[in-house]
Write a protein that holds these residues in place. Structure first.
Motif, short mmCIF file in Angstrom:
data_model
loop_
_atom_site.label_atom_id
_atom_site.label_comp_id
_atom_site.label_asym_id
_atom_site.label_seq_id
_atom_site.Cartn_x
_atom_site.Cartn_y
_atom_site.Cartn_z
N GLY A 182 -5.11 -2.23 13.38
CA GLY A 182 -4.45 -1.79 12.16
C GLY A 182 -3.62 -2.84 11.44
O GLY A 182 -3.00 -2.56 10.42
N TRP A 183 -3.61 -4.08 11.95
CA TRP A 183 -2.80 -5.13 11.33
C TRP A 183 -3.28 -5.46 9.92
O TRP A 183 -2.46 -5.65 9.01
N ALA A 184 -4.58 -5.54 9.71
CA ALA A 184 -5.11 -5.86 8.38
C ALA A 184 -4.77 -4.77 7.38
O ALA A 184 -4.36 -5.06 6.25
N THR A 185 -4.90 -3.51 7.78
CA THR A 185 -4.56 -2.41 6.89
C THR A 185 -3.09 -2.48 6.50
O THR A 185 -2.74 -2.35 5.32
N ALA B 130 1.25 -3.27 -2.44
CA ALA B 130 2.47 -2.61 -2.96
C ALA B 130 3.30 -3.62 -3.75
O ALA B 130 3.78 -3.31 -4.85
N TRP B 131 3.45 -4.82 -3.21
CA TRP B 131 4.21 -5.84 -3.92
C TRP B 131 3.51 -6.22 -5.23
O TRP B 131 4.15 -6.28 -6.29
N ALA B 132 2.20 -6.45 -5.18
CA ALA B 132 1.46 -6.87 -6.39
C ALA B 132 1.53 -5.80 -7.48
O ALA B 132 1.78 -6.11 -8.65
N ARG C 95 -8.56 2.76 3.89
CA ARG C 95 -7.28 3.23 4.44
C ARG C 95 -6.09 2.76 3.61
O ARG C 95 -5.04 3.40 3.59
N ALA C 96 -6.26 1.63 2.91
CA ALA C 96 -5.18 1.10 2.07
C ALA C 96 -5.19 1.68 0.66
O ALA C 96 -4.46 1.23 -0.21
N GLY C 97 -6.05 2.69 0.43
CA GLY C 97 -6.03 3.40 -0.84
C GLY C 97 -6.97 2.87 -1.90
O GLY C 97 -6.89 3.28 -3.06
N PHE C 98 -7.87 1.97 -1.54
CA PHE C 98 -8.85 1.43 -2.49
C PHE C 98 -10.02 2.40 -2.64
O PHE C 98 -10.32 3.17 -1.72
N THR C 99 -10.67 2.32 -3.77
CA THR C 99 -11.91 3.07 -4.01
C THR C 99 -13.01 2.08 -4.37
O THR C 99 -12.74 0.98 -4.86
N ARG C 100 -14.26 2.51 -4.14
CA ARG C 100 -15.40 1.65 -4.47
C ARG C 100 -15.46 1.41 -5.97
O ARG C 100 -15.17 2.30 -6.77
N ALA C 101 -15.86 0.23 -6.32
CA ALA C 101 -16.03 -0.19 -7.70
C ALA C 101 -17.44 -0.76 -7.82
O ALA C 101 -18.13 -0.95 -6.80
N PRO C 102 -17.90 -1.05 -9.02
CA PRO C 102 -19.23 -1.66 -9.15
C PRO C 102 -19.31 -2.96 -8.36
O PRO C 102 -18.34 -3.73 -8.30
N TYR D 247 -14.07 -3.20 -4.25
CA TYR D 247 -13.12 -2.10 -4.13
C TYR D 247 -11.96 -2.38 -5.07
O TYR D 247 -11.65 -3.55 -5.35
N ARG D 248 -11.31 -1.32 -5.54
CA ARG D 248 -10.19 -1.49 -6.45
C ARG D 248 -9.07 -0.51 -6.14
O ARG D 248 -9.31 0.58 -5.61
N ARG D 249 -7.89 -0.93 -6.48
CA ARG D 249 -6.72 -0.06 -6.39
C ARG D 249 -5.93 -0.29 -7.66
O ARG D 249 -5.57 -1.42 -7.99
N ASP D 250 -5.68 0.78 -8.40
CA ASP D 250 -4.99 0.70 -9.67
C ASP D 250 -3.53 1.08 -9.51
O ASP D 250 -3.18 1.90 -8.65
N ALA D 251 -2.71 0.52 -10.38
CA ALA D 251 -1.30 0.89 -10.42
C ALA D 251 -1.20 2.34 -10.87
O ALA D 251 -2.05 2.83 -11.61
N ALA D 252 -0.19 3.02 -10.41
CA ALA D 252 0.04 4.40 -10.84
C ALA D 252 0.35 4.39 -12.32
O ALA D 252 1.09 3.53 -12.80
N PRO D 253 -0.22 5.34 -13.06
CA PRO D 253 0.09 5.39 -14.49
C PRO D 253 1.58 5.62 -14.71
O PRO D 253 2.22 6.35 -13.96
#
Length: 184
Positions: free
Chosen positions: A115-118, A126-128, A154-161, A169-175
């Motif tokens: 779980g270290w990578a996650t 979170a910082w970015a 597990r880190a909250g990413f979703t598949r992207a093209p 994979y991508r993770r977007d900032a909360a609106p």
């Protein structure tokens, strides 16, 4: 994700519950690129092959003027004892105007599967995403690298093209809510 950010000896340090991310200075990155410890105790005795490769790319980008603090590479440290487990970092600064930044990461063989990578991805992302210039974090994996795909999921990413032959994979900032909105 709760983390603490500070600057120590001129480098950004991000502390999570289990991992600490310590930014490599240009000197640190050059040492790791040469397979040296950069003053760290590595879990497998020395930086792993992928950490060496990432540090080499970072040094080249820094020399070319394409990369600088804090958008470089970080050592992934076990918070309990400071042991270096691998590396994580950015492929470059956020692109303008879309605010996209790409990350990559690796762990030494002895650190994998715990779980270290996650944890490291969660802290860095979170910082970015707390930076106003970042709207999206991207990561790519080889289609055969199921463990890395699991880390991202597990880190909250979703598949992207896909990007070429790689899964993306991508993770977007909360609106951010518009304070002038009348929607309830």
């Amino acid at each position: 994700m709760v983390y603490q950010a500070s600057y120590e000896a001129g480098r950004l340090v991000l502390r999570g519950a289990r991992v600490t991310l310590r930014e490599h200075t240009p000197e640190d990155a050059a040492a790791v690129a040469d397979g040296e410890s950069a003053g760290l105790e590595w879990i497998d005795g020395r930086p792993g092959e992928d950490s060496v490769g990432a540090a080499t790319m970072t040094v080249r980008a820094m020399i070319a003027g394409h990369l600088g603090s804090p958008w470089g590479i970080f050592a992934v440290l076990r918070s309990s004892d400071g042991t270096a487990l691998g590396s994580i970092g950015f492929h470059g600064p956020p692109s303008a105007p879309d605010g996209e930044v790409e990350i990559g990461y690796d762990l030494s063989p002895s650190a994998r599967g715990a779980g270290w990578a996650t944890d490291a991805v969660r802290v860095l992302v979170a910082w970015a995403l707390a930076r106003p210039e970042v709207h999206t974090v991207i990561a790519t994996t080889d289609p055969a690298n199921a463990p890395s795909q699991g880390v991202l999921t597990r880190a909250g990413f979703t598949r992207a093209p896909a990007r070429g032959d790689l899964y993306a994979y991508r993770r977007d900032a909360a609106p951010v809510a518009d304070p002038s909105s009348t929607d309830a």
